[in-house]
Design an enzyme around this catalytic site. Sequence first.
Site, mmCIF file in Angstrom:
data_model
loop_
_atom_site.group_PDB
_atom_site.id
_atom_site.type_symbol
_atom_site.label_atom_id
_atom_site.label_comp_id
_atom_site.label_asym_id
_atom_site.label_seq_id
_atom_site.Cartn_x
_atom_site.Cartn_y
_atom_site.Cartn_z
ATOM 1 C CD GLU A 208 -3.260 -0.614 0.160
ATOM 2 O OE1 GLU A 208 -3.037 0.302 -0.646
ATOM 3 O OE2 GLU A 208 -3.933 -1.688 0.021
ATOM 4 C CB SER B 22 -4.891 5.296 -5.864
ATOM 5 O OG SER B 22 -4.704 5.043 -4.563
HETATM 6 N N1 HBI Z 1 -10.585 -6.483 1.303
HETATM 7 N N2 HBI Z 1 -11.351 -5.994 -0.834
HETATM 8 C C1 HBI Z 1 -10.351 -5.879 0.319
HETATM 9 N N3 HBI Z 1 -9.310 -5.228 -0.152
HETATM 10 C C2 HBI Z 1 -8.217 -5.167 0.738
HETATM 11 O O1 HBI Z 1 -7.136 -4.389 0.510
HETATM 12 C C3 HBI Z 1 -8.183 -5.773 1.785
HETATM 13 C C4 HBI Z 1 -9.569 -6.551 1.946
HETATM 14 N N4 HBI Z 1 -9.609 -7.125 3.361
HETATM 15 C C5 HBI Z 1 -8.636 -7.118 4.354
HETATM 16 C C6 HBI Z 1 -7.209 -6.350 3.788
HETATM 17 N N5 HBI Z 1 -7.329 -5.716 2.763
HETATM 18 C C7 HBI Z 1 -6.238 -6.126 4.933
HETATM 19 O O2 HBI Z 1 -6.474 -6.754 6.290
HETATM 20 C C8 HBI Z 1 -4.790 -6.503 4.422
HETATM 21 O O3 HBI Z 1 -3.950 -5.979 5.293
HETATM 22 C C9 HBI Z 1 -4.645 -7.988 4.320
HETATM 23 FE FE FE Z 2 -5.529 -1.284 -1.538
#
Ligand code: HBI
Ligand code: FE
Length: 288
Positions: free
Chosen positions: A185, A204
Amino acid sequence: MAVKPAVYGNSERPPRGDYSRGGEVAADYTCPQNYAAYTAADHDTYSRLYKRQSALLPGLACDEFIAALPSLGVSERIPRFEDINNKLFKATGWEVVAVPGLIPEVPFFTLLANRKFPVTDWIRKPEEFDYIVEPDIFHDLFGHVPLLFDPVFADHMQAYGAGGLKAHRLGACEQLSRLYWYTIEFGLMRQRGEIRAYGAGILSSAGELAYAVKNAEPQRIMLDVLRAMRTRYKIDSYQQTYFVIDSFQQLFDMTAPDFTPLYQQLRRMKELAADESLPEDAPAGTSA
Ligand code: HBI
Ligand code: FE
């Protein structure tokens, strides 16, 4: 049966998005991209976001991202996932799948481990043009998907999904999520002696892109996996600490080992605040 929405970080707020959709959301949280539901205003929002953001990239985004961005296809309207997948699957064996918004960790990691990237299918409202806390289709597509065309990064994302499932079994999701936050990220990379962004949250964001790469305020330190996993993060402001890598291969190699001993070590260490600095931190000088 409607699936349960996920909450992000420590947020108490229910997530945005419709998690029932008249039964269209599957047990793995994927759903059809509801293309017919996009309004002219939605397409216009995407197009304006794309135009503004792509103009900001030169000198700030990493080479791999700039090279891959055109693979997303159309920019004057919201792309169809099907069209992206025709190219993406051929390039690296990845696919994007639609989801109604944030999803819980286990289904999220499971999709990544199977080379499927979940993309939120709705777009922010015009009044949220500059900032939105939770990921929408612009963040997910523009921020994350171009680098899935890069073979090394693509393999790293799959390994991350597999590592996430393991972290879940070991009760270490929070630690691994911090690594995700500070790399996928909000990661920075050194290229030709300069700092460039590769993290989706930076790429973004119109405001954070120049801030992360150029501003004198935040600290930029070389990535250390244990250090990143100890560091709390803020989800509603620019980051105070950025971690820097030299290449995706280096990131892949640093994250390949079994993290089980690291998680054990972390249990005995105190967490670090988002802006804390340590004597052993290696500042990312701008000459690699
Ligand atoms: N769900 N759609 C979506 N996108 C993400 O980036 C995302 C998620 N659920 C959990 C999550 N990210 C985080 O817990 C990450 O750190 C793994
Ligand atoms: Fe993201």
